[in-house]
Design a protein around this motif. Structure first.
Motif, PDB file in Angstrom:
ATOM      1  N   GLN A  18     -22.581  -1.557   2.736  1.00  0.00           N
ATOM      2  CA  GLN A  18     -22.995  -1.926   4.084  1.00  0.00           C
ATOM      3  C   GLN A  18     -24.065  -0.978   4.618  1.00  0.00           C
ATOM      4  OE1 GLN A  18     -21.680  -4.713   5.250  1.00  0.00           O
ATOM      5  NE2 GLN A  18     -23.086  -4.619   6.982  1.00  0.00           N
ATOM      6  N   ARG A  19     -23.870   0.263   4.278  1.00  0.00           N
ATOM      7  CA  ARG A  19     -24.780   1.290   4.761  1.00  0.00           C
ATOM      8  C   ARG A  19     -26.197   1.067   4.236  1.00  0.00           C
ATOM      9  NH1 ARG A  19     -24.695   6.645   6.323  1.00  0.00           N
ATOM     10  NH2 ARG A  19     -26.455   7.719   5.416  1.00  0.00           N
ATOM     11  N   ASN A  22     -27.694  -1.912   5.838  1.00  0.00           N
ATOM     12  CA  ASN A  22     -28.180  -1.604   7.181  1.00  0.00           C
ATOM     13  C   ASN A  22     -29.523  -0.901   7.128  1.00  0.00           C
ATOM     14  OD1 ASN A  22     -26.026  -2.741   8.432  1.00  0.00           O
ATOM     15  ND2 ASN A  22     -24.921  -0.809   8.736  1.00  0.00           N
ATOM     16  N   ARG A  25     -32.041  -3.464   6.475  1.00  0.00           N
ATOM     17  CA  ARG A  25     -32.211  -4.310   7.647  1.00  0.00           C
ATOM     18  C   ARG A  25     -33.073  -3.601   8.695  1.00  0.00           C
ATOM     19  NH1 ARG A  25     -26.722  -5.611   8.642  1.00  0.00           N
ATOM     20  NH2 ARG A  25     -26.756  -7.056   6.897  1.00  0.00           N
ATOM     21  N   LEU A 294     -21.825  10.558   5.379  1.00  0.00           N
ATOM     22  CA  LEU A 294     -20.481  10.304   5.885  1.00  0.00           C
ATOM     23  C   LEU A 294     -20.418   8.820   6.207  1.00  0.00           C
ATOM     24  CD1 LEU A 294     -17.842  11.825   6.790  1.00  0.00           C
ATOM     25  CD2 LEU A 294     -18.748  11.653   9.104  1.00  0.00           C
ATOM     26  N   ARG A 295     -19.551   8.106   5.517  1.00  0.00           N
ATOM     27  CA  ARG A 295     -19.495   6.653   5.735  1.00  0.00           C
ATOM     28  C   ARG A 295     -19.022   6.362   7.156  1.00  0.00           C
ATOM     29  NH1 ARG A 295     -16.205   2.418   3.893  1.00  0.00           N
ATOM     30  NH2 ARG A 295     -14.684   3.866   3.064  1.00  0.00           N
ATOM     31  N   ARG A 296     -17.983   7.063   7.558  1.00  0.00           N
ATOM     32  CA  ARG A 296     -17.528   6.961   8.936  1.00  0.00           C
ATOM     33  C   ARG A 296     -16.733   8.211   9.267  1.00  0.00           C
ATOM     34  NH1 ARG A 296     -13.609   2.175   7.023  1.00  0.00           N
ATOM     35  NH2 ARG A 296     -15.580   1.087   6.959  1.00  0.00           N
ATOM     36  N   TRP A 297     -16.498   8.426  10.537  1.00  0.00           N
ATOM     37  CA  TRP A 297     -15.703   9.582  10.949  1.00  0.00           C
ATOM     38  C   TRP A 297     -14.279   9.449  10.416  1.00  0.00           C
ATOM     39  CZ3 TRP A 297     -16.160  13.857  14.412  1.00  0.00           C
ATOM     40  CH2 TRP A 297     -17.445  14.052  14.937  1.00  0.00           C
ATOM     41  N   ALA A 314     -19.782  15.652  12.501  1.00  0.00           N
ATOM     42  CA  ALA A 314     -20.784  15.295  13.507  1.00  0.00           C
ATOM     43  C   ALA A 314     -22.194  15.412  12.928  1.00  0.00           C
ATOM     44  CB  ALA A 314     -20.640  16.185  14.739  1.00  0.00           C
ATOM     45  N   TRP A 316     -23.094  15.199   9.694  1.00  0.00           N
ATOM     46  CA  TRP A 316     -23.341  14.152   8.689  1.00  0.00           C
ATOM     47  C   TRP A 316     -23.399  12.777   9.321  1.00  0.00           C
ATOM     48  CZ3 TRP A 316     -19.530  15.995   4.261  1.00  0.00           C
ATOM     49  CH2 TRP A 316     -20.042  17.171   3.702  1.00  0.00           C
ATOM     50  N   ALA A 317     -22.720  12.598  10.450  1.00  0.00           N
ATOM     51  CA  ALA A 317     -22.768  11.290  11.105  1.00  0.00           C
ATOM     52  C   ALA A 317     -24.181  11.016  11.619  1.00  0.00           C
ATOM     53  CB  ALA A 317     -21.770  11.233  12.253  1.00  0.00           C
ATOM     54  N   GLU A 318     -24.901  12.096  11.911  1.00  0.00           N
ATOM     55  CA  GLU A 318     -26.270  11.909  12.385  1.00  0.00           C
ATOM     56  C   GLU A 318     -27.216  11.629  11.242  1.00  0.00           C
ATOM     57  OE1 GLU A 318     -27.745  14.900  14.973  1.00  0.00           O
ATOM     58  OE2 GLU A 318     -26.592  13.983  16.601  1.00  0.00           O
TER      59      GLU A 318
ATOM     60  N   HIS B 138     -14.043   0.368  12.841  1.00  0.00           N
ATOM     61  CA  HIS B 138     -15.320   0.842  12.303  1.00  0.00           C
ATOM     62  C   HIS B 138     -16.160  -0.324  11.792  1.00  0.00           C
ATOM     63  CE1 HIS B 138     -14.978   5.203  12.521  1.00  0.00           C
ATOM     64  NE2 HIS B 138     -13.730   5.133  12.111  1.00  0.00           N
ATOM     65  N   GLU B 142     -20.152  -1.557  12.397  1.00  0.00           N
ATOM     66  CA  GLU B 142     -20.952  -1.149  11.251  1.00  0.00           C
ATOM     67  C   GLU B 142     -22.429  -1.486  11.408  1.00  0.00           C
ATOM     68  OE1 GLU B 142     -19.409  -2.233   7.281  1.00  0.00           O
ATOM     69  OE2 GLU B 142     -19.379  -0.042   7.224  1.00  0.00           O
ATOM     70  N   LYS B 147     -22.718   6.112  14.145  1.00  0.00           N
ATOM     71  CA  LYS B 147     -21.363   6.384  13.684  1.00  0.00           C
ATOM     72  C   LYS B 147     -20.574   7.018  14.793  1.00  0.00           C
ATOM     73  CE  LYS B 147     -22.668   6.466   9.020  1.00  0.00           C
ATOM     74  NZ  LYS B 147     -23.562   7.207   8.150  1.00  0.00           N
ATOM     75  N   ILE B 148     -19.695   6.241  15.359  1.00  0.00           N
ATOM     76  CA  ILE B 148     -18.918   6.704  16.497  1.00  0.00           C
ATOM     77  C   ILE B 148     -17.555   7.190  15.998  1.00  0.00           C
ATOM     78  CG2 ILE B 148     -17.840   5.946  18.654  1.00  0.00           C
ATOM     79  CD1 ILE B 148     -20.051   3.884  18.929  1.00  0.00           C
ATOM     80  N   PRO B 149     -17.109   8.354  16.479  1.00  0.00           N
ATOM     81  CA  PRO B 149     -15.750   8.770  16.123  1.00  0.00           C
ATOM     82  C   PRO B 149     -14.745   7.783  16.709  1.00  0.00           C
ATOM     83  CG  PRO B 149     -16.993  10.589  17.110  1.00  0.00           C
ATOM     84  CD  PRO B 149     -17.798   9.337  17.309  1.00  0.00           C
ATOM     85  N   PHE B 151     -10.609   7.437  16.733  1.00  0.00           N
ATOM     86  CA  PHE B 151      -9.352   8.063  16.317  1.00  0.00           C
ATOM     87  C   PHE B 151      -8.165   7.280  16.846  1.00  0.00           C
ATOM     88  CE2 PHE B 151     -11.446  12.575  16.755  1.00  0.00           C
ATOM     89  CZ  PHE B 151     -12.275  12.300  15.683  1.00  0.00           C
ATOM     90  N   TYR B 170     -18.673  17.843  19.801  1.00  0.00           N
ATOM     91  CA  TYR B 170     -19.440  18.050  18.562  1.00  0.00           C
ATOM     92  C   TYR B 170     -20.502  16.978  18.370  1.00  0.00           C
ATOM     93  CZ  TYR B 170     -16.592  21.850  16.771  1.00  0.00           C
ATOM     94  OH  TYR B 170     -15.984  23.052  16.582  1.00  0.00           O
ATOM     95  N   SER B 171     -20.213  15.763  18.824  1.00  0.00           N
ATOM     96  CA  SER B 171     -21.234  14.726  18.718  1.00  0.00           C
ATOM     97  C   SER B 171     -22.435  15.071  19.583  1.00  0.00           C
ATOM     98  CB  SER B 171     -20.679  13.376  19.160  1.00  0.00           C
ATOM     99  OG  SER B 171     -19.652  12.965  18.306  1.00  0.00           O
ATOM    100  N   PRO B 174     -23.602  19.331  17.323  1.00  0.00           N
ATOM    101  CA  PRO B 174     -22.868  19.713  16.113  1.00  0.00           C
ATOM    102  C   PRO B 174     -22.850  21.223  15.876  1.00  0.00           C
ATOM    103  CG  PRO B 174     -24.393  17.929  15.638  1.00  0.00           C
ATOM    104  CD  PRO B 174     -24.686  18.382  17.041  1.00  0.00           C
TER     105      PRO B 174
END
Ligand SMILES: Nc1nc2c(ncn2[C@@H]2O[C@H](COP(=O)(O)OP(=O)(O)OP(=O)(O)O)[C@@H](O)[C@H]2O)c(=O)[nH]1
Ligand SMILES: [Mg+2]
Lengths: 389, 178
Positions: A18-19, A22, A25, A294-297, A314, A316-318, B138, B142, B147-149, B151, B170-171, B174
């Motif tokens: 998916q990544r 995206n 895309r 990071l695929r997801r948190w 955080a 890697w999410a960026e 998630h 997608e 990428k949102i945390p 939990f 942290y978001s 970081p």
């Protein structure tokens, strides 16, 4: 370049997650003026197939069986010969303009479909040789690390169990490099992975039994039950080859759980086994300079949170970043990054990037928030409160 | 004295008032009232105006915690509430009929604010309904490219709420501990 067709070309991505989809895309809409759209394979005109995907060669073969003449763009990190007139090869990391050139070439191919395609001019889309990225320099930490206490809610002994105590290494020194790897397959972690694979394949519950406290995997409810306390289990998770010659078996009926039994979600258990086995080391073969995505948190409220894990997530999410660069950027010991990566990799939340854009662009510097100091103090407060409880 | 805000939002009954109470230094101020249709939400009160809590940092700094009322008819207040906010904590509940819709609705409502700050999502009441799973949330996001945390959170547990706030911090930055 030819003028954009009024109807966008229908592209499909095969062997891409998916990544990656995206990323394509985004690329199509931001850099290509929507001349191309991403669709499912069935309705597509031109396909892009990632040979580096799991089973990539087979995907390619099967694709050709399905569509002997559909224009295909093959991509891979390793150079390849495209094998027929309908196939073009582009080496990764893919420069955007090369990808566009390849699509446009295949597009002409499309409109020439009913004519003699062999007359199309050959196309040079090999990447220039000089594009080799230098190894990142290892620098001394800019300043003293934040105190361990502030970063962690773990006791020192817990931290030793989960992250180890290894010093930073210089990735250019082969002797030091040899010390940072472990092979998950040689640990109970790997045995659990096999049990999981088996559970998925047969849709059945599995007993992971041996000299260690019995581990029962309940596939449908995604639960693990262990027949003893953690401190009885952990020793078996930290020694290699404890699992040699111990077969897995299907669990036919639910047994009564013994006293002190603990229940986990499969992910939380797997995560913990990976931390215990890794102790701040990396799965064998991990490339220190390859950016990590990071695929997801991770669902941190239900996982063991190692020191700096949220900061790393955080970051890697960026944007994907190499392991060595991550430790440098956050100014933290490498073992924290390695431990987090090993755990996240085990539950398939992180991995080395294979995506063109990730290896194409150097990661940018982290921006400090204008509230940096305040956020830090609030963090300290939230942690401090927790420590008292 | 410096003042900052963190906003808690989400649909009715997801645990906003509870979450703010879990981490606030002061007795939270809530404007809950006994609604006439309480049978529907099965809890003693619903917030009609807003929730308020606060975390003190030393003598000079305060983080105000604002909760939006869960009932959508009060949405005119949301714009005002978010002004000067440093981030959004969105709570959704697995025990509501369509939590995905809830999530999309609130992300959309706060789009402008999130664009300038960050958001984290807590899924509450997973002990009452274990599906959808966190992965499913998630998957819903997608295509958004960010990428949102997300939990699993029990709003009554201070540690869960704290971790959610930490992820927000942290978001935003970081390198917080660097
Ligand atoms: N079982 C369970 N209950 C929860 C959880 N989180 C919150 N609650 C309970 O859910 C109920 C509703 O919480 P509130 O804090 O009043 O919800 P709210 O979002 O402020 O609701 P409104 O003000 O009506 O919008 C309370 O009884 C909480 O104790 C959870 O994870 N599990
Ligand atoms: Mg309320």
């Amino acid at each position: 370049m030819t003028k954009p067709p009024s109807v966008p070309i229908r592209m499909a991505a095969i062997g891409m997650d998916q990544r990656q989809r995206n990323a394509l895309r985004m690329l199509f809409s931001t850099k290509c003026g929507n001349r191309y759209v991403l669709m499912e394979e069935d309705s597509s005109e031109i396909c892009i197939l990632d040979l580096d995907a799991f089973g990539g060669e087979r995907l390619w073969e099967e694709f050709r069986e399905r569509h002997p003449q559909r224009p295909l763009i093959l991509v891979s990190l390793r150079a390849r010969e495209a094998s027929d007139d309908f196939t073009l090869f582009v080496q990764k990391p893919i420069p955007v303009d090369r990808l566009i050139t390849a699509i446009e070439h295949q597009r002409r191919h499309l409109s020439a479909k009913n004519e003699d395609v062999a007359h199309l001019p050959p196309l040079d889309i090999q990447p220039p040789l000089a594009e080799q990225a230098g190894q990142p320099e290892i620098q001394q930490p800019r300043k003293q690390h934040a105190t361990r206490k502030a970063a962690s809610l773990m006791s020192e002994s817990m931290e030793r169990a989960f992250v180890g105590t290894s010093p930073n290494i210089d990735p250019k020194d082969p002797e030091q490099l040899a010390k940072i790897y472990y092979n998950p397959e040689h640990y109970l972690q790997g045995h659990l992975q096999q049990a999981l694979n088996l559970a998925v394949r047969h849709n059945k519950d599995i007993a992971v039994e041996g000299p260690w406290p019995a581990i029962h995997l309940f596939y449908e409810s995604r639960k693990i039950r262990v027949s003893a306390k953690e401190r009885q289990l952990r020793p078996y998770c930290t020694i290699p080859d404890a699992t040699l010659e111990v077969p897995l078996r299907f669990l036919d009926q639910e047994k009564n759980s013994a006293d002190g039994a603990r229940e986990y979600s499969i992910a939380a258990f797997h995560w913990q086994l990976a931390l215990w086995a890794s102790r701040g080391r990396l799965p064998i073969g991990t490339d220190l300079s390859q950016p990590i995505y990071l695929r997801r948190w991770p669902n941190f409220t239900r996982l063991v949170v190692t020191p700096y894990a949220l900061a790393i997530a955080a970051l890697w999410a960026e944007q994907p970043r190499s392991l060595v660069d991550t430790a440098q950027t956050l100014n933290i010991p490498q073992r924290y990054v390695f431990a987090f990566y090993s755990a996240a990799k085990a539950i398939q939340l992180a991995g080395e990037t294979r995506r063109a854009v990730d290896t194409l662009l150097a990661p940018s510097a982290v921006e400090k928030s204008k509230h940096h100091g305040l956020l830090g103090r609030l963090l300290g407060r939230l942690r401090g409160d927790k420590e008292q409880t | 004295m410096s003042d900052y805000k963190i906003i808690f939002s989400g649909p009715v009954g997801v645990g906003k008032t509870t979450a703010i109470g879990a981490i606030s230094d002061v007795e939270p101020v809530t404007t809950d009232e006994q609604a006439t249709d309480m049978a529907r939400t099965q809890k003693p009160g619903t917030t009609v105006a807003m929730d308020y809590g606060m975390i003190k940092l030393g003598e000079r700094e305060r983080i105000h915690l604002y909760g939006t009322p869960g009932q959508e008819r009060f949405d005119f207040m949301w714009e005002i509430l978010t002004q000067g906010g440093i981030g959004l904590i969105l709570l959704v509940s697995n025990n509501r009929p369509d939590p995905f819709h809830d999530m999309h609705f609130f992300l959309d409502t706060f789009k402008a604010f999130i664009g300038n700050s960050k958001v984290v999502i807590g899924v509450t009441q997973m002990d009452l309904a274990d599906k959808p799973r966190i992965e499913d949330y998630h998957l819903q996001l997608e295509d958004s490219g960010v990428k949102i945390p997300i939990f699993e959170v029990d709003a009554r547990m201070k540690n869960d709420v704290s971790l959610l706030v930490e992820a927000l911090l942290y978001s935003l930055d970081p390198g917080l501990e660097g």
